[in-house]
Design an enzyme around this catalytic site. Structure first.
Site, PDB file in Angstrom:
ATOM      1  CD1 TRP A   1     -27.758 -13.567  -4.092  1.00 37.76           C
ATOM      2  CD2 TRP A   1     -28.596 -13.904  -2.050  1.00 37.76           C
ATOM      3  NE1 TRP A   1     -27.043 -12.794  -3.211  1.00 37.76           N
ATOM      4  CE2 TRP A   1     -27.533 -12.985  -1.956  1.00 37.76           C
ATOM      5  CE3 TRP A   1     -29.285 -14.273  -0.881  1.00 37.76           C
ATOM      6  CZ2 TRP A   1     -27.134 -12.423  -0.745  1.00 37.76           C
ATOM      7  CZ3 TRP A   1     -28.884 -13.706   0.322  1.00 37.76           C
ATOM      8  CH2 TRP A   1     -27.820 -12.809   0.382  1.00 37.76           C
ATOM      9  CG  MET A   2     -31.441  -8.471  -5.246  1.00 37.74           C
ATOM     10  SD  MET A   2     -32.959  -7.519  -5.564  1.00 37.74           S
ATOM     11  CE  MET A   2     -33.463  -7.114  -3.893  1.00 37.74           C
ATOM     12  CG  ASN A   3     -25.534  -9.440  -3.261  1.00 37.24           C
ATOM     13  OD1 ASN A   3     -25.642 -10.455  -3.924  1.00 37.24           O
ATOM     14  ND2 ASN A   3     -24.421  -8.754  -3.243  1.00 37.24           N
ATOM     15  CG  ASP A   4     -24.192  -5.253  -3.385  1.00 39.04           C
ATOM     16  OD1 ASP A   4     -24.606  -5.885  -2.419  1.00 39.04           O
ATOM     17  OD2 ASP A   4     -22.985  -5.135  -3.659  1.00 39.04           O
TER      18      ASP A   4
ATOM     19  CD1 TRP B   1     -23.566 -13.072  -3.015  1.00 42.40           C
ATOM     20  CD2 TRP B   1     -22.075 -14.718  -3.295  1.00 42.40           C
ATOM     21  NE1 TRP B   1     -22.490 -12.566  -3.702  1.00 42.40           N
ATOM     22  CE2 TRP B   1     -21.565 -13.552  -3.883  1.00 42.40           C
ATOM     23  CE3 TRP B   1     -21.317 -15.884  -3.353  1.00 42.40           C
ATOM     24  CZ2 TRP B   1     -20.319 -13.502  -4.514  1.00 42.40           C
ATOM     25  CZ3 TRP B   1     -20.076 -15.841  -3.969  1.00 42.40           C
ATOM     26  CH2 TRP B   1     -19.583 -14.657  -4.541  1.00 42.40           C
TER      27      TRP B   1
ATOM     28  CG  PHE C   1     -18.356  -9.409  -7.648  1.00 39.99           C
ATOM     29  CD1 PHE C   1     -18.974 -10.624  -7.940  1.00 39.99           C
ATOM     30  CD2 PHE C   1     -17.512  -9.359  -6.539  1.00 39.99           C
ATOM     31  CE1 PHE C   1     -18.769 -11.748  -7.156  1.00 39.99           C
ATOM     32  CE2 PHE C   1     -17.297 -10.479  -5.743  1.00 39.99           C
ATOM     33  CZ  PHE C   1     -17.920 -11.671  -6.042  1.00 39.99           C
ATOM     34  CB  SER C   2     -21.426  -4.280  -6.913  1.00 39.39           C
ATOM     35  OG  SER C   2     -22.440  -5.015  -6.284  1.00 39.39           O
TER      36      SER C   2
ATOM     37  NE  ARG D   1     -15.723  -6.353  -2.721  1.00 40.77           N
ATOM     38  CZ  ARG D   1     -14.809  -6.934  -1.948  1.00 40.77           C
ATOM     39  NH1 ARG D   1     -13.705  -7.426  -2.473  1.00 40.77           N
ATOM     40  NH2 ARG D   1     -14.993  -7.019  -0.641  1.00 40.77           N
ATOM     41  CG  ASP D   2     -18.120  -3.146  -4.901  1.00 37.12           C
ATOM     42  OD1 ASP D   2     -18.268  -4.132  -5.650  1.00 37.12           O
ATOM     43  OD2 ASP D   2     -18.099  -3.233  -3.655  1.00 37.12           O
TER      44      ASP D   2
ATOM     45  CD  GLU E   1     -18.051  -5.591   0.486  1.00 40.99           C
ATOM     46  OE1 GLU E   1     -17.508  -6.605   0.062  1.00 40.99           O
ATOM     47  OE2 GLU E   1     -19.175  -5.600   1.016  1.00 40.99           O
TER      48      GLU E   1
HETATM   49  C1  FRU Z   1     -21.351  -6.025  -1.323  1.00 41.04           C
HETATM   50  C2  FRU Z   1     -20.546  -6.964  -2.197  1.00 41.04           C
HETATM   51  C3  FRU Z   1     -19.713  -6.176  -3.200  1.00 41.04           C
HETATM   52  C4  FRU Z   1     -19.530  -7.163  -4.314  1.00 41.04           C
HETATM   53  C5  FRU Z   1     -20.839  -7.902  -4.313  1.00 41.04           C
HETATM   54  C6  FRU Z   1     -20.745  -9.348  -4.696  1.00 41.04           C
HETATM   55  O1  FRU Z   1     -22.496  -6.586  -0.784  1.00 41.04           O
HETATM   56  O2  FRU Z   1     -19.739  -7.782  -1.397  1.00 41.04           O
HETATM   57  O3  FRU Z   1     -18.510  -5.668  -2.674  1.00 41.04           O
HETATM   58  O4  FRU Z   1     -19.245  -6.554  -5.532  1.00 41.04           O
HETATM   59  O5  FRU Z   1     -21.367  -7.790  -3.010  1.00 41.04           O
HETATM   60  O6  FRU Z   1     -21.993  -9.939  -4.795  1.00 41.04           O
END
Ligand code: FRU
Length: 526
Positions: free
Chosen positions: A50-53, A77, A109-110, A176-177, A229
């Site tokens: 899995w990959m996100n941001d 996730w 996290f991000s 966050r972020d 976010e």
């Molecule tokens: C956005 C998010 C960020 C968070 C990260 C967690 O997609 O929800 O706000 O830091 O993904 O994986």
């Protein structure tokens, strides 16, 4: 070995690979086929899992770093850590081992990364400046998020978490972020974060990346459904004039995007090192960065050399509505193509525009070109072109005549197609993926997505990037963009032009087959 015994050993090995870091690395280097169904051929995707941001986008010493939200242990996730890849050209990517790992009940996290050129943190030296990552620590056993830093003295290959973490702690659950950048005129680091459930961006300033003081807040404004976010803030020239600049504040919204689920909005204004003030002319409107369903968590690069001067970003090509259900295996998600940004003035104001980075042109292979002609009902002229509609780039210009609806049908098979069209009655550029292929995994996937687009001097241009399971459409030189995933059957290689309600006039057309970036040795694991 008996069969039962063999199975037991396999189970044990799989179990071990599934939960240990050594296993993660081994498994990553083994599964580099990149030939799976739906596997993007020129967009970044992890070999597996899995990959996100996108996170920590920073250029240093000839390399573009791409860190990303990554689950080293599975295809949904969880266990968030920072995966890592590097590129020398923004096109070919080399996978590197996981950079920052979940540890002691704190997920990574991000966040972003910078190069501490003046050694303000003292982590490195002027001769060997530290790369510093600024990320959110997310506790797994209590509702708390804080901001932390880690540094690397070897170009991001190995990392040390700062002993004094967290560097910003407010006792908040949804905080966050952090996007950090150097603000030249106030001579400080600026951190842009979100108070996600309050629809606020909060700014902090620091001289050394360790001690931060709150500067101001912005919001609520624009879209305020769901949570805010992944903010970003940068300055851009207007119409390429470096003496006339404005600041762009980008904030993601989930849910509440233009067609449900995840989306990205932006504000234009001024930032003086302390406070962001939105241009009054733009107040009260929500401006979308992208009108597709699959564009989120975009982040721009830090530290691109001034003689290049571009502001380049890339985003996560997915939507939280169905992100964990898209039918890909053994990985999930891909990044968009890198895009360079401009602010341009139009009749209706100043807007953010996006262009594919020029480096992508190096992927162009077989070329088909045709000039001015009238397009009737349906024109399969592209079958002559001998380009297969799987990994292609299309540039087309149409002059508005009597055709009410015209464009392309791509990734066509016996009874599947994705339509990229222009509705000349409603002045909308659209992508119709209702019949694009597999969509049964989630009811929110199939749909038709539209962006407002007026012709420029009677002309509509379309710039399309199709990469097996994604389609990015830039209208009128990036005035609007639509990013969408599709999951067509493997044999869908058809491509045609169409016009309805009268003929459309095609002014010019270029189609290029694009090479796969994964066929070259460059992309292999170190
Ligand atoms: C956005 C998010 C960020 C968070 C990260 C967690 O997609 O929800 O706000 O830091 O993904 O994986």
């Amino acid at each position: 070995m008996g069969n039962l015994c063999k199975q037991l050993v396999i189970l044990l090995v799989v179990g071990f690979l599934g939960t240990s870091w050594t296993g993660v690395l081994k498994a990553q280097s083994k599964s580099q086929t990149y030939r799976e169904a739906y596997r993007p051929q020129y967009h970044f995707s992890p070999a597996q899992n899995w990959m996100n941001d996108p996170n920590g986008l920073v250029y240093h010493d000839g390399e573009y770093h791409l860190f990303y939200q990554y689950n080293p242990f599975g295809n949904t996730w969880g266990h968030m850590s920072w995966g890592h890849a590097v590129s020398t050209d923004l096109v070919h990517w080399k996978h590197l081992p996981v950079a920052l790992k979940e540890e002691d009940g704190v997920m990574i996290f991000s966040g972003s990364a910078i190069l501490d050129k003046y050694n303000t943190s003292g982590f490195g030296s002027k001769e060997n400046p530290a790369m510093v990552a600024i990320y959110t620590g997310n506790y797994t056993n209590k509702p708390l998020q804080d901001q932390r830093i880690a540094y690397s003295l070897d170009n991001g290959r190995s990392w040390s978490k700062y002993k004094g973490n967290p560097v910003v702690e407010e006792g908040l659950e949804n905080f966050r972020d952090p996007k950090v950048f150097w603000h030249e005129s106030s001579h400080q680091w600026v951190m842009v974060t979100v108070l996600a459930t309050q629809y606020k961006v909060r700014f902090y300033g620091s001289k050394n990346l360790k001690d931060w003081k709150e500067l101001s807040e912005f919001g609520p404004a624009g879209g305020t459904e769901g949570v805010w976010e992944c903010p970003d803030l940068f300055r851009l020239p207007v119409n390429g004039d470096s003496t006339d600049t404005k600041w762009v504040l980008q904030v993601d919204l989930n849910p509440g995007g233009p067609f449900g689920g995840s989306g990205a909005q932006y504000f234009i204004g001024e930032f003086d090192g302390e406070k962001f003030v939105q241009d009054p002319a733009t107040e009260g409107e929500t401006r979308w960065v992208d009108y597709g369903k699959d564009f989120y968590a975009v982040q721009s690069y830090n530290n691109i050399p001034p003689d290049d001067g571009r502001r380049i970003w890339l985003g996560w090509m997915n939507n939280w509505q169905y992100a964990q259900e898209i039918p890909t295996h053994p990985w999930r998600s891909a990044m968009t193509i890198p895009r360079s940004l401009e602010l341009r003035s139009f009749n209706d104001g100043i807007f953010l525009t996006q262009q594919p980075v020029r480096e992508l042109q190096t992927l162009r292979g077989k070329h088909y070109q045709t000039g001015r002609q009238s397009i009737g009902d349906s024109l399969d002229l592209l079958s002559k072109a001998d380009v297969k509609s799987k990994t292609i780039e299309i540039k087309a210009r149409f002059k508005l005549k009597d055709g009410q609806n015209f464009g392309f049908k791509l990734a066509r098979g016996l009874d599947e197609e994705t339509i990229v069209g222009y509705d000349a009655i409603k002045n909308k550029l659209y992508v119709d993926r209702r019949n694009s292929g597999e969509s049964s995994f989630n009811k929110d996937f199939a749909g038709i997505y539209k962006a407002p687009l007026a012709p420029q001097e009677g002309i509509i241009s379309m710039h399309i990037f199709l990469d097996k399971s994604s389609i990015e459409v830039l209208g009128n030189d990036g005035r609007v963009v639509l990013t969408n995933r599709i999951f067509p059957s493997d044999g869908n290689t058809g491509l045609s032009l169409f016009a309805k309600g009268g003929a459309a006039e095609l002014l010019s057309l270029d189609v290029w087959q694009l090479h796969s970036i994964w066929s070259s040795q460059k992309n292999k694991m170190d």
